[in-house]
Motif scaffolding. Structure first.
Motif, PDB file in Angstrom:
ATOM      1  N   GLU A   2      27.912  19.070 -24.832  1.00 51.86           N
ATOM      2  CA  GLU A   2      28.798  19.672 -24.066  1.00 51.86           C
ATOM      3  C   GLU A   2      28.427  20.127 -22.602  1.00 51.86           C
ATOM      4  OE1 GLU A   2      32.507  22.866 -24.806  1.00 51.86           O
ATOM      5  OE2 GLU A   2      30.524  23.763 -24.557  1.00 51.86           O
ATOM      6  N   TYR A   3      29.144  19.412 -21.565  1.00 51.19           N
ATOM      7  CA  TYR A   3      28.712  19.700 -20.129  1.00 51.19           C
ATOM      8  C   TYR A   3      29.722  20.312 -19.602  1.00 51.19           C
ATOM      9  CZ  TYR A   3      25.348  15.617 -20.927  1.00 51.19           C
ATOM     10  OH  TYR A   3      24.386  14.884 -21.125  1.00 51.19           O
ATOM     11  N   ILE A   4      29.326  21.497 -18.992  1.00 47.61           N
ATOM     12  CA  ILE A   4      30.408  22.245 -18.182  1.00 47.61           C
ATOM     13  C   ILE A   4      30.056  22.318 -16.833  1.00 47.61           C
ATOM     14  CG2 ILE A   4      31.511  24.739 -17.980  1.00 47.61           C
ATOM     15  CD1 ILE A   4      30.918  24.984 -21.229  1.00 47.61           C
ATOM     16  N   PHE A   5      30.890  21.843 -16.139  1.00 49.52           N
ATOM     17  CA  PHE A   5      30.419  21.949 -14.635  1.00 49.52           C
ATOM     18  C   PHE A   5      31.408  23.053 -13.839  1.00 49.52           C
ATOM     19  CE2 PHE A   5      29.877  17.492 -15.995  1.00 49.52           C
ATOM     20  CZ  PHE A   5      28.485  17.149 -15.375  1.00 49.52           C
ATOM     21  N   GLN A  32      36.793  10.971 -18.510  1.00 51.26           N
ATOM     22  CA  GLN A  32      37.546  11.325 -19.587  1.00 51.26           C
ATOM     23  C   GLN A  32      36.750  12.379 -20.205  1.00 51.26           C
ATOM     24  OE1 GLN A  32      37.367   7.398 -21.436  1.00 51.26           O
ATOM     25  NE2 GLN A  32      35.872   7.954 -22.785  1.00 51.26           N
ATOM     26  N   THR A  33      37.593  13.268 -20.955  1.00 51.25           N
ATOM     27  CA  THR A  33      37.347  14.510 -21.631  1.00 51.25           C
ATOM     28  C   THR A  33      36.055  14.189 -22.504  1.00 51.25           C
ATOM     29  OG1 THR A  33      39.456  15.392 -21.434  1.00 51.25           O
ATOM     30  CG2 THR A  33      37.924  16.516 -23.027  1.00 51.25           C
ATOM     31  N   SER A  34      36.211  13.068 -23.643  1.00 52.29           N
ATOM     32  CA  SER A  34      35.180  13.089 -24.258  1.00 52.29           C
ATOM     33  C   SER A  34      34.821  11.553 -24.166  1.00 52.29           C
ATOM     34  CB  SER A  34      35.495  13.524 -25.903  1.00 52.29           C
ATOM     35  OG  SER A  34      36.597  12.847 -26.302  1.00 52.29           O
ATOM     36  N   ALA A  35      33.589  11.065 -24.732  1.00 47.60           N
ATOM     37  CA  ALA A  35      33.008   9.655 -24.385  1.00 47.60           C
ATOM     38  C   ALA A  35      31.916   9.535 -25.561  1.00 47.60           C
ATOM     39  CB  ALA A  35      32.882   9.335 -23.306  1.00 47.60           C
ATOM     40  N   TYR A  36      31.650   8.378 -25.722  1.00 48.75           N
ATOM     41  CA  TYR A  36      30.573   7.767 -26.521  1.00 48.75           C
ATOM     42  C   TYR A  36      29.741   7.015 -25.423  1.00 48.75           C
ATOM     43  CZ  TYR A  36      33.296   8.828 -30.668  1.00 48.75           C
ATOM     44  OH  TYR A  36      34.102   9.626 -31.548  1.00 48.75           O
ATOM     45  N   GLN A  37      28.284   7.271 -25.535  1.00 47.67           N
ATOM     46  CA  GLN A  37      27.177   6.589 -24.793  1.00 47.67           C
ATOM     47  C   GLN A  37      26.184   6.103 -25.675  1.00 47.67           C
ATOM     48  OE1 GLN A  37      27.569   6.013 -21.531  1.00 47.67           O
ATOM     49  NE2 GLN A  37      29.701   7.193 -21.694  1.00 47.67           N
ATOM     50  N   SER A  38      25.518   5.099 -25.545  1.00 48.04           N
ATOM     51  CA  SER A  38      24.578   4.362 -26.204  1.00 48.04           C
ATOM     52  C   SER A  38      23.174   3.993 -25.217  1.00 48.04           C
ATOM     53  CB  SER A  38      25.018   3.139 -27.015  1.00 48.04           C
ATOM     54  OG  SER A  38      25.288   2.314 -25.979  1.00 48.04           O
ATOM     55  N   THR A  87      34.823  20.093 -18.047  1.00 53.89           N
ATOM     56  CA  THR A  87      34.208  20.153 -19.350  1.00 53.89           C
ATOM     57  C   THR A  87      34.120  18.552 -19.844  1.00 53.89           C
ATOM     58  OG1 THR A  87      34.591  22.050 -20.145  1.00 53.89           O
ATOM     59  CG2 THR A  87      33.775  20.588 -21.755  1.00 53.89           C
ATOM     60  N   ARG A  88      33.002  17.880 -20.211  1.00 48.01           N
ATOM     61  CA  ARG A  88      32.838  16.589 -20.732  1.00 48.01           C
ATOM     62  C   ARG A  88      32.121  16.741 -22.096  1.00 48.01           C
ATOM     63  NH1 ARG A  88      36.564  15.731 -17.841  1.00 48.01           N
ATOM     64  NH2 ARG A  88      36.528  14.365 -16.064  1.00 48.01           N
ATOM     65  N   ILE A  89      32.691  16.169 -22.991  1.00 50.64           N
ATOM     66  CA  ILE A  89      31.989  15.992 -24.430  1.00 50.64           C
ATOM     67  C   ILE A  89      31.308  14.577 -24.403  1.00 50.64           C
ATOM     68  CG2 ILE A  89      31.819  16.449 -26.904  1.00 50.64           C
ATOM     69  CD1 ILE A  89      32.698  19.003 -25.477  1.00 50.64           C
ATOM     70  N   ILE A  90      30.118  14.401 -24.652  1.00 54.95           N
ATOM     71  CA  ILE A  90      29.826  13.163 -24.745  1.00 54.95           C
ATOM     72  C   ILE A  90      28.786  13.159 -26.025  1.00 54.95           C
ATOM     73  CG2 ILE A  90      27.935  11.453 -23.621  1.00 54.95           C
ATOM     74  CD1 ILE A  90      30.308  12.129 -21.920  1.00 54.95           C
ATOM     75  N   THR A  91      28.879  12.057 -26.791  1.00 62.20           N
ATOM     76  CA  THR A  91      28.230  11.661 -27.975  1.00 62.20           C
ATOM     77  C   THR A  91      27.400  10.530 -27.793  1.00 62.20           C
ATOM     78  OG1 THR A  91      30.155  12.572 -29.572  1.00 62.20           O
ATOM     79  CG2 THR A  91      28.447  11.279 -30.537  1.00 62.20           C
TER      80      THR A  91
END
Length: 186
Positions: free
Chosen positions: A156-159, A89-95, A172-176
């Protein structure tokens, strides 16, 4: 584009050039337009992707035909395929620790380093790093500090997958990252 104009010259000092022909396999010949200065338009879509050899020969008025001259060339009209399916998914939350992974391929060839295909990754606009692609798959593991919470924040990860012709595709993936528990009060 889907067409390429090939051109050249041919000479014969004694009887003159009467015909210039070209081939893509060295067996089946077609006439080019012109003789001393010749050209032809190649339909790249009909030829197809990949490495090719272009053959040209000239014939003179006495019926002599030259040995064919060749030029190697490649056709690459497709951009590489690149997918990220680990987070997916374009953006996600991770703990906690997480993995970004996916697939990358190209009709011809991805960029490689000593024979190992790779894609690149830039994090928060930083310098790019290579990620190996093995059998069409890649992965990037992220370790998260869940005790000291030093990794909390947005990333922000740009592959980027690039091929030998310079065509590329980006994902691009945005991970918070949030490893801190919320607080509640009464």
């Amino acid at each position: 584009g889907s067409a390429f104009n090939a051109s050249g010259t041919a000479t014969d000092a004694l009887t003159g050039v009467t015909l210039v022909e070209y081939s893509l396999d060295g067996t089946n010949w077609s006439s080019a337009t012109g003789t001393v200065s010749w050209n032809t338009t190649l339909d790249l879509a009909a030829i197809g992707e990949g490495s090719q050899v272009f053959y040209v020969r000239a014939s003179d008025n006495a019926g002599n035909t030259s040995t064919p001259v060749t030029r190697d060339f490649g056709i690459d009209q497709n951009i590489p395929d690149l997918a990220e399916t680990g987070i997916n998914q374009t953006s996600a939350y991770q703990s906690a620790d997480y993995t970004l992974s996916g697939t990358a391929s190209d009709t011809n060839k991805l960029l490689d380093d000593s024979g190992i295909d790779y894609i690149t990754l830039s994090i928060n606009g930083g310098a790019s790093q290579n990620i190996d692609v093995t059998a069409g798959s890649w992965s990037y593991d992220v370790t998260v500090d869940t005790v000291g919470h030093t990794d909390d924040g947005e990333y922000e990860y740009i592959f980027t997958a690039a091929d030998v012709a310079g065509k590329y595709r980006q994902v691009t993936r945005i991970i918070t990252v949030d490893t801190s528990a919320p607080t509640a009060e009464i």
